[in-house]
Scaffold this motif. Structure first.
Motif, PDB file in Angstrom:
ATOM      1  N   GLY A  99       0.787  -1.229   0.000  1.00 15.82           N
ATOM      2  CA  GLY A  99       0.000   0.000   0.000  1.00 15.82           C
ATOM      3  C   GLY A  99       0.817   1.276   0.000  1.00 15.82           C
ATOM      4  N   VAL A 100       1.999   1.241  -0.633  1.00 18.53           N
ATOM      5  CA  VAL A 100       2.867   2.420  -0.710  1.00 18.53           C
ATOM      6  C   VAL A 100       2.594   3.173  -2.022  1.00 18.53           C
ATOM      7  N   ASN A 101       2.532   4.485  -1.947  1.00 22.16           N
ATOM      8  CA  ASN A 101       2.258   5.297  -3.130  1.00 22.16           C
ATOM      9  C   ASN A 101       3.521   5.522  -3.966  1.00 22.16           C
ATOM     10  N   LEU A 102       3.302   5.825  -5.248  1.00 21.40           N
ATOM     11  CA  LEU A 102       4.392   6.148  -6.168  1.00 21.40           C
ATOM     12  C   LEU A 102       4.033   7.424  -6.909  1.00 21.40           C
ATOM     13  N   ILE A 103       4.975   8.363  -6.944  1.00 23.28           N
ATOM     14  CA  ILE A 103       4.773   9.646  -7.629  1.00 23.28           C
ATOM     15  C   ILE A 103       5.753   9.741  -8.791  1.00 23.28           C
ATOM     16  N   ILE A 197       0.575   8.419  -8.897  1.00 23.59           N
ATOM     17  CA  ILE A 197       0.181   9.735  -9.390  1.00 23.59           C
ATOM     18  C   ILE A 197       1.217  10.241 -10.380  1.00 23.59           C
ATOM     19  N   THR A 198       0.769  10.730 -11.526  1.00 24.94           N
ATOM     20  CA  THR A 198       1.675  11.391 -12.463  1.00 24.94           C
ATOM     21  C   THR A 198       1.327  12.876 -12.509  1.00 24.94           C
ATOM     22  N   SER A 199       2.351  13.703 -12.674  1.00 21.34           N
ATOM     23  CA  SER A 199       2.120  15.147 -12.685  1.00 21.34           C
ATOM     24  C   SER A 199       3.268  15.878 -13.365  1.00 21.34           C
ATOM     25  N   GLN A 200       2.929  16.937 -14.091  1.00 21.10           N
ATOM     26  CA  GLN A 200       3.954  17.825 -14.631  1.00 21.10           C
ATOM     27  C   GLN A 200       4.512  18.730 -13.546  1.00 21.10           C
ATOM     28  N   ASP A 223      -0.256  14.975   2.934  1.00 17.64           N
ATOM     29  CA  ASP A 223       0.173  14.001   3.931  1.00 17.64           C
ATOM     30  C   ASP A 223      -0.140  12.584   3.478  1.00 17.64           C
ATOM     31  N   ARG A 224      -1.310  12.384   2.886  1.00 15.57           N
ATOM     32  CA  ARG A 224      -1.739  11.052   2.493  1.00 15.57           C
ATOM     33  C   ARG A 224      -1.084  10.580   1.190  1.00 15.57           C
ATOM     34  N   LEU A 225      -0.781  11.512   0.301  1.00 17.19           N
ATOM     35  CA  LEU A 225      -0.188  11.145  -0.981  1.00 17.19           C
ATOM     36  C   LEU A 225       1.335  11.036  -0.927  1.00 17.19           C
ATOM     37  N   VAL A 226       1.966  11.999  -0.298  1.00 15.94           N
ATOM     38  CA  VAL A 226       3.418  12.154  -0.409  1.00 15.94           C
ATOM     39  C   VAL A 226       4.191  11.428   0.694  1.00 15.94           C
ATOM     40  N   SER A 227       3.642  11.406   1.896  1.00 13.32           N
ATOM     41  CA  SER A 227       4.368  10.824   3.029  1.00 13.32           C
ATOM     42  C   SER A 227       4.686   9.343   2.783  1.00 13.32           C
ATOM     43  N   GLY A 228       5.981   9.018   2.811  1.00 11.30           N
ATOM     44  CA  GLY A 228       6.427   7.640   2.653  1.00 11.30           C
ATOM     45  C   GLY A 228       6.364   7.090   1.243  1.00 11.30           C
ATOM     46  N   ARG A 231       9.383   8.032  -5.282  1.00 14.02           N
ATOM     47  CA  ARG A 231       9.312   9.122  -6.264  1.00 14.02           C
ATOM     48  C   ARG A 231      10.223   8.857  -7.445  1.00 14.02           C
ATOM     49  N   ILE A 232       9.715   9.197  -8.620  1.00 14.65           N
ATOM     50  CA  ILE A 232      10.507   9.150  -9.845  1.00 14.65           C
ATOM     51  C   ILE A 232      10.391  10.522 -10.502  1.00 14.65           C
TER      52      ILE A 232
END
Length: 252
Positions: A99-103, A197-200, A223-228, A231-232
């Motif tokens: 359950g870890v996010n990726l940006i 999440i992808t973003s310019q 806090d919910r998206l970025v913490s932990g 990142r690419i």
């Protein structure tokens, strides 16, 4: 007669892979030299392969990935700032299971969406459920769902996905309702399911984008998206340029 009866029963039991393997062995003279255990093992292997392929096709159809991409085709050109070992680790999909996010951030045409779809495809290979959503369209759909009473149902569907890909954060101006809906989507998945999440926009610009006069909501989303999260940060020129040149040359 017994052969046809066996094939019929295998198909009735929905053992389609085994039925195909059994039919192949009957038609192949080379199979007669194999032992019973070897022939049975081959049929079981074919059943497993059949089910794996069917599951993959079902998961890919459900994912609705925007790009036909896979991790084997990732371009590791030096200017892109992609690390092979990092990508190999991500390809194992353990971050999704935990359950870890990726940006993924980077310039227009840098391959953010393509890379996200490649990782989504890899997740499907691992038997994980995936959903691809362009964030502006998702928020628009969620806004409509408030009116027809389907918001909670839609939220529950998104919460069940092992990996939710939100493409193009920052491309459109967020409304107050959009910010609130985005927070709800992220909150339902926090700590249990992974979000990509992808973003310019660079991550350090996200708070300003999410703020809109309500820093509390922006703080909560960040806090919910970025913490932990992993990142690419993609760099370099647009990946679309070579394709355009190649297309122009083909017309010459």
């Amino acid at each position: 007669m017994m052969t046809n009866d066996t094939l019929r029963k295998l198909n009735e039991l929905k053992l389609f892979g085994m039925a195909h393997g059994f039919d192949e062995q009957i038609a192949s003279a080379s199979a007669t030299h194999l032992s019973f255990e070897e022939r049975m093992g081959l049929m079981v292997d074919q059943e497993v392969t059949f089910r794996d392929n069917r599951r993959l096709q079902r998961l890919l159809a459900m994912a609705k990935l925007r790009e036909s991409a896979c991790v084997e085709d990732i371009d590791y050109h030096a200017t892109r700032n992609l690390d092979r070992s990092d990508m190999a680790s991500l390809a194992l999909c353990n971050w999704i299971r935990h359950g870890v996010n990726l940006i993924i951030t980077g310039p227009t045409g840098g391959g953010k969406t393509w890379l996200a779809c490649a990782l989504g495809h890899q997740a499907c290979r691992h038997g994980l459920s995936v959903g691809f959503q362009r964030l502006p369209l998702l928020l628009e759909d969620l806004g409509v769902s408030h009116g027809d009473g389907s918001f909670r149902k839609r939220l529950a569907q998104l919460a069940k996905l092992d990996l939710l890909i939100l493409d193009d954060l920052g491309i459109n101006t967020l409304t107050a309702q959009g910010r609130s809906d985005l927070l709800e989507v992220i909150e339902q998945r926090r700590g249990r399911k992974a979000t990509l999440i992808t973003s310019q926009l660079p991550v350090d610009k996200w708070h300003d984008y999410l703020n809109g006069g309500n820093p509390t909501v922006a703080d909560a989303i960040m806090d919910r998206l970025v913490s932990g999260s992993h990142r690419i940060e993609l760099k370099g020129d647009s990946m679309r340029k070579p394709r355009v040149v190649a297309k122009d040359k083909s017309k010459a």
